[in-house]
Design a protein around this motif. Sequence first.
Motif, short mmCIF file in Angstrom:
data_model
loop_
_atom_site.label_atom_id
_atom_site.label_comp_id
_atom_site.label_asym_id
_atom_site.label_seq_id
_atom_site.Cartn_x
_atom_site.Cartn_y
_atom_site.Cartn_z
N UNK A 218 -20.92 -80.19 26.42
CA UNK A 218 -22.14 -79.53 25.93
C UNK A 218 -21.84 -78.05 25.68
N UNK A 219 -22.24 -77.56 24.52
CA UNK A 219 -21.95 -76.18 24.13
C UNK A 219 -23.25 -75.51 23.72
N UNK A 220 -23.91 -74.89 24.69
CA UNK A 220 -25.21 -74.27 24.43
C UNK A 220 -25.11 -73.03 23.54
N UNK A 221 -23.92 -72.48 23.39
CA UNK A 221 -23.75 -71.30 22.54
C UNK A 221 -23.82 -71.63 21.05
N UNK A 222 -23.71 -72.91 20.72
CA UNK A 222 -23.76 -73.29 19.31
C UNK A 222 -24.96 -74.18 18.99
N UNK A 223 -25.94 -74.23 19.87
CA UNK A 223 -27.14 -75.00 19.58
C UNK A 223 -27.96 -74.31 18.50
N UNK A 224 -28.83 -75.06 17.86
CA UNK A 224 -29.82 -74.51 16.93
C UNK A 224 -31.16 -74.61 17.64
N UNK A 225 -31.76 -73.49 18.05
CA UNK A 225 -33.00 -73.53 18.82
C UNK A 225 -34.08 -74.36 18.13
N UNK A 226 -34.75 -75.17 18.92
CA UNK A 226 -35.83 -76.02 18.45
C UNK A 226 -35.36 -77.07 17.43
N UNK A 227 -34.05 -77.36 17.40
CA UNK A 227 -33.55 -78.34 16.45
C UNK A 227 -32.48 -79.23 17.05
N UNK A 228 -31.33 -78.67 17.44
CA UNK A 228 -30.20 -79.53 17.83
C UNK A 228 -29.36 -78.89 18.92
N UNK A 229 -28.97 -79.70 19.91
CA UNK A 229 -27.96 -79.27 20.87
C UNK A 229 -26.58 -79.41 20.24
N UNK A 230 -25.57 -78.80 20.85
CA UNK A 230 -24.23 -78.82 20.29
C UNK A 230 -23.22 -79.34 21.31
N UNK A 231 -22.18 -80.01 20.80
CA UNK A 231 -21.08 -80.50 21.62
C UNK A 231 -19.77 -80.05 20.99
N UNK A 232 -18.84 -79.58 21.84
CA UNK A 232 -17.54 -79.11 21.37
C UNK A 232 -16.50 -80.21 21.59
N UNK A 233 -15.74 -80.51 20.52
CA UNK A 233 -14.72 -81.55 20.60
C UNK A 233 -13.53 -81.14 19.77
N UNK A 234 -12.44 -80.74 20.43
CA UNK A 234 -11.20 -80.38 19.75
C UNK A 234 -10.27 -81.59 19.71
N UNK A 235 -9.51 -81.69 18.62
CA UNK A 235 -8.59 -82.82 18.45
C UNK A 235 -7.21 -82.29 18.08
N UNK A 236 -6.20 -82.99 18.55
CA UNK A 236 -4.82 -82.56 18.32
C UNK A 236 -4.04 -83.67 17.62
N UNK A 237 -3.45 -83.33 16.48
CA UNK A 237 -2.60 -84.25 15.75
C UNK A 237 -1.14 -84.01 16.11
N UNK A 238 -0.28 -84.92 15.75
CA UNK A 238 1.15 -84.76 16.05
C UNK A 238 1.71 -83.53 15.35
#
Length: 252
Positions: A218-238
């Motif tokens: 959960x990433x509250x720093x990137x939420x949109x107030x009164x609209x959407x919560x945010x989740x941070x997901x990083x991915x690593x390729x070879x």
Amino acid sequence: MRQGSEMSKPTTNAGPFFPRDRNWHPQALSPNYKTSVLRSPQKALLSFGNTISETTGPVFGQNMLGELDHDLVLNYAKPGESALGERIIVHGHVLDEEAKPVPNALVEVWQANAGGRYRHKKDGYLAPLDPNFGGCGRVITDENGYYAFRTIRPGPYPWPNGVNDWRPSHIHFSLFGSGFAQRLITQMYFEGDPHIPMCPIVRTINDPEAIEMLVAKLDMNHTVPMDARAYRFDMVLRGRRSTMFENRMEGN
């Protein structure tokens, strides 16, 4: 799949890709995950070096994206309407194994709706379909390897693996990096979901750290107030490794 936090400027890639870490990925044969019994190789694996077709890959441009491909809340909805459910933003970076950003990577996603049902004719779950939710979208990473899209948090659903097995809420990801050897198909789970440790698919992964890297925070720093919560997901390729030059082990 692995996470990374250190960022650096993109550099020109050279040489073949790193070999797959067989100790990090789950075993192909995992009897508690029933379909793996039929899908897993029956003979010993053979190792081949990277070919040109693997070290070069697809080139994607922004012109291949639709106007609402990044917004699953609206991209299937009727005018003036939107998908039902908890609105969320999923964002993060696509990196390689050297923690360098992977720009211009195609990120495709698909998922069940808020009730846990896919828009697929063979999905037999009794949860209702949402007429305003198609369940798929795509984005292309920017020069820093960053991506973001808006969607509905999917619901968990039962599946016929065991008597009472349920899949955690999850979003499927397909990524194409700078070469076909950088193709990644994975799933993202949500922080705090009690179904994660119960899932037979998740339990094929032996390393707790690897499981944790499949869980979006959960990433509250990137939420949109009164609209959407945010989740941070990083991915690593070879990542890539430079071609060896005579006795210079650091590469050419």
